[in-house]
Design an enzyme around this catalytic site. Structure first.
Site, PDB file in Angstrom:
ATOM      1  N   CYS A  78     -10.458  -8.741  -0.177  1.00 56.19           N
ATOM      2  CA  CYS A  78     -10.234 -10.164   0.057  1.00 56.19           C
ATOM      3  C   CYS A  78     -11.210 -10.722   1.073  1.00 56.19           C
ATOM      4  CB  CYS A  78      -8.813 -10.391   0.552  1.00 56.19           C
ATOM      5  SG  CYS A  78      -7.670  -9.176  -0.050  1.00 56.19           S
ATOM      6  N   THR A  80       9.308 -18.133 -17.530  1.00 53.08           N
ATOM      7  CA  THR A  80       9.592 -17.014 -18.429  1.00 53.08           C
ATOM      8  C   THR A  80       8.976 -15.736 -17.868  1.00 53.08           C
ATOM      9  OG1 THR A  80       9.597 -18.536 -20.280  1.00 53.08           O
ATOM     10  CG2 THR A  80       9.364 -16.197 -20.810  1.00 53.08           C
ATOM     11  N   GLN A  89       0.823  -1.218   0.000  1.00 61.84           N
ATOM     12  CA  GLN A  89       0.000   0.000   0.000  1.00 61.84           C
ATOM     13  C   GLN A  89       0.858   1.270   0.000  1.00 61.84           C
ATOM     14  OE1 GLN A  89      -3.347   0.473  -0.262  1.00 61.84           O
ATOM     15  NE2 GLN A  89      -3.707  -1.714  -0.489  1.00 61.84           N
ATOM     16  N   SER A  98       3.460  -4.354  -5.193  1.00 62.12           N
ATOM     17  CA  SER A  98       2.568  -4.910  -6.208  1.00 62.12           C
ATOM     18  C   SER A  98       2.128  -3.797  -7.153  1.00 62.12           C
ATOM     19  CB  SER A  98       1.351  -5.523  -5.520  1.00 62.12           C
ATOM     20  OG  SER A  98       0.415  -5.939  -6.495  1.00 62.12           O
TER      21      SER A  98
HETATM   22  C1  LIG Z   1      -3.135  -5.944  -2.278  1.00 66.34           C
HETATM   23  C2  LIG Z   1      -2.245  -6.278  -1.151  1.00 66.34           C
HETATM   24  C3  LIG Z   1      -1.475  -7.457  -1.156  1.00 66.34           C
HETATM   25  C4  LIG Z   1      -1.582  -8.484  -2.249  1.00 66.34           C
HETATM   26  O1  LIG Z   1      -1.051  -8.043  -3.451  1.00 66.34           O
HETATM   27  P1  LIG Z   1      -1.454  -8.821  -4.813  1.00 66.34           P
HETATM   28  O2  LIG Z   1      -0.575  -8.235  -5.850  1.00 66.34           O
HETATM   29  O3  LIG Z   1      -2.894  -8.525  -5.047  1.00 66.34           O
HETATM   30  O4  LIG Z   1      -1.184 -10.260  -4.578  1.00 66.34           O
HETATM   31  C5  LIG Z   1      -0.620  -7.683  -0.091  1.00 66.34           C
HETATM   32  N1  LIG Z   1      -0.525  -6.802   0.908  1.00 66.34           N
HETATM   33  C6  LIG Z   1      -1.238  -5.669   0.957  1.00 66.34           C
HETATM   34  C7  LIG Z   1      -1.053  -4.725   2.091  1.00 66.34           C
HETATM   35  C8  LIG Z   1      -2.130  -5.370  -0.069  1.00 66.34           C
HETATM   36  O5  LIG Z   1      -2.844  -4.249  -0.021  1.00 66.34           O
END
Ligand SMILES: *Cc1c(COP(=O)(O)O)cnc(C)c1O
Length: 395
Positions: free
Chosen positions: A324, A237, A179, A199
């Protein structure tokens, strides 16, 4: 009006990131492991992206491993630190009660393998102090994993101070910065971070791609067996278009970090102030150290799910808790960790903004949300009980 206020769940890709992906799909389509020219062009593009990402967080390119996203990076970071610990007979891990499930469920897995996991309480505003971490560290602690910022309630944790404590005690420090990346400054050296997850889809990049930063010298266990990609740390890959999209998105976000944060926090503060006027409501999370885009509230006497559905019918995309946990009827583990009672945790709303949101949208939200809350209360048996004194107000 359509208002997308669920940027903590995922973001819309920026056109810069889309362009970078198109370039990856149309122009550098080679396999970076191929020795011929087309393959080597792909390898060069990938290396440039790796370097770009490294620069954004103060790391070197060799310390960047591409993963399928934040969840995989969290899994790999924790399992790698646990494996290092086990070799030294150290099987104690310190984390917090309100981590993402990608961290918590990995820790559950380790518990079954004989590790001792200590989850620090996060208190009513949802944070932990470096002192709490220091008090929890023992001779046999192999890992501290504390998120940079919480995805549901927006608290920003004192990662630099926690990193300093871990370094002093010689304990590996992992932070889930999913985040934070692209929204808050990250400097792995200054902040003494050993392992970090990010991410792309949380900062206007593509979904299904992320990064695990691992400080030089920290051996990673490979979760996927196969070829020698990512220096044997992640077989398969590489998803080059996504990698290029991620690098472009992160660079863009880091170039505009401060101006975006200033703009978005202004909108956030207007929302917090407006929604605070709703009776028997409360802001969740740290009111001061807070993600620029996060607005998280509990409204007593209503169900978050009904709130979301009614808001959706008015064009407002929001969330209760995290994407989630929505879909299940369990209240969010994060809100429970902050000490919110079950029935209050059920009445939660998270709005997460980005720099594309506008003043006009905030005005619309502040017109619609209080009206919907009032309507839901007017038909809620729980609210009736509260008003008649059969049940005590908590907020
Ligand atoms: C969204 C999120 C994840 C997971 O990331 P993904 O790329 O969706 O697997 C992990 N930790 C936090 C704090 C997130 O907000």
């Amino acid at each position: 009006m359509q208002v997308y206020a669920d940027n903590a769940a995922t973001t819309k890709m920026s056109s810069t990131a889309v362009q970078a992906m198109l370039y990856g799909m149309e122009k550098v389509y080679g396999n970076p492991s191929s020795l011929h020219t087309v393959g080597q062009q792909a390898a060069e593009a990938m290396q440039a992206a790796r370097q770009k990402i490294a620069s954004c967080i103060g790391a070197t390119a060799n310390e960047i491993t591409f993963t399928s996203g934040g969840s995989e990076a969290d899994n790999q970071a924790i399992l790698s630190a646990a494996a290092i610990g086990a070799r030294k007979g150290k099987k104690h891990i310190v984390s917090t009660a309100f981590e993402h499930h990608a961290v918590l469920h990995t820790l559950d897995q380790l518990k079954k393998q004989g590790y001792e996991v200590e989850l620090l309480p996060v208190g009513p505003i949802g944070t932990v102090t470096a002192q709490q971490v220091e008090d929890a560290i023992r001779e046999d602690t192999c890992l501290v994993s504390v998120m940079y910022a919480n995805n549901e309630v927006g608290s920003i944790l004192p990662i630099g101070e926690i990193g300093a404590v871990c370094r002093r005690h010689g304990v590996l420090f992992h932070t889930d910065a999913v985040q934070a990346a692209g929204h808050l400054a990250i400097q792995v050296e200054e902040q003494n971070i050993d392992l970090l997850s990010l991410s792309a889809h949380k900062f206007h990049g593509p979904k299904g791609i992320g990064v695990l930063y691992a400080r030089k010298g920290i051996p990673l266990v490979s979760l996927i067996q196969g070829g020698a990609q990512e220096r044997h740390k992640r077989a398969g890959t590489e998803n080059l278009p996504a990698i290029l999209g991620m690098a472009a998105a992160l660079e863009e976000a880091c170039d505009h970090l401060e101006e975006n944060a200033a703009k978005v926090s202004r909108l956030r503060d207007q929302l917090v102030e407006g929604l605070s006027r709703i009776p028997h409501s409360a802001l969740n999370g740290d009111p001061v150290h807070r993600l620029p885009g996060n607005v998280s509230f509990c409204f007593e006497g209503i169900e978050g799910e009904s709130l979301l559905l009614l808001l959706d019918s008015k064009g407002i995309c929001a969330s209760s808790g995290s994407a989630c946990t929505s879909g299940s009827l369990d209240p969010s583990h994060v809100l429970l960790a902050l000490g919110r009672p079950h029935e209050v945790a059920h009445g939660s709303l998270r709005l997460s903004l980005c720099a594309e949101n506008t003043e006009a949208e905030v005005e619309y939200l502040l017109k619609e949300i209080p009206a919907v809350v009032e309507y839901l209360r007017s038909i809620s048996p729980m609210w009736k009980d509260l008003v008649r004194g059969k049940r005590q107000f908590v907020l």
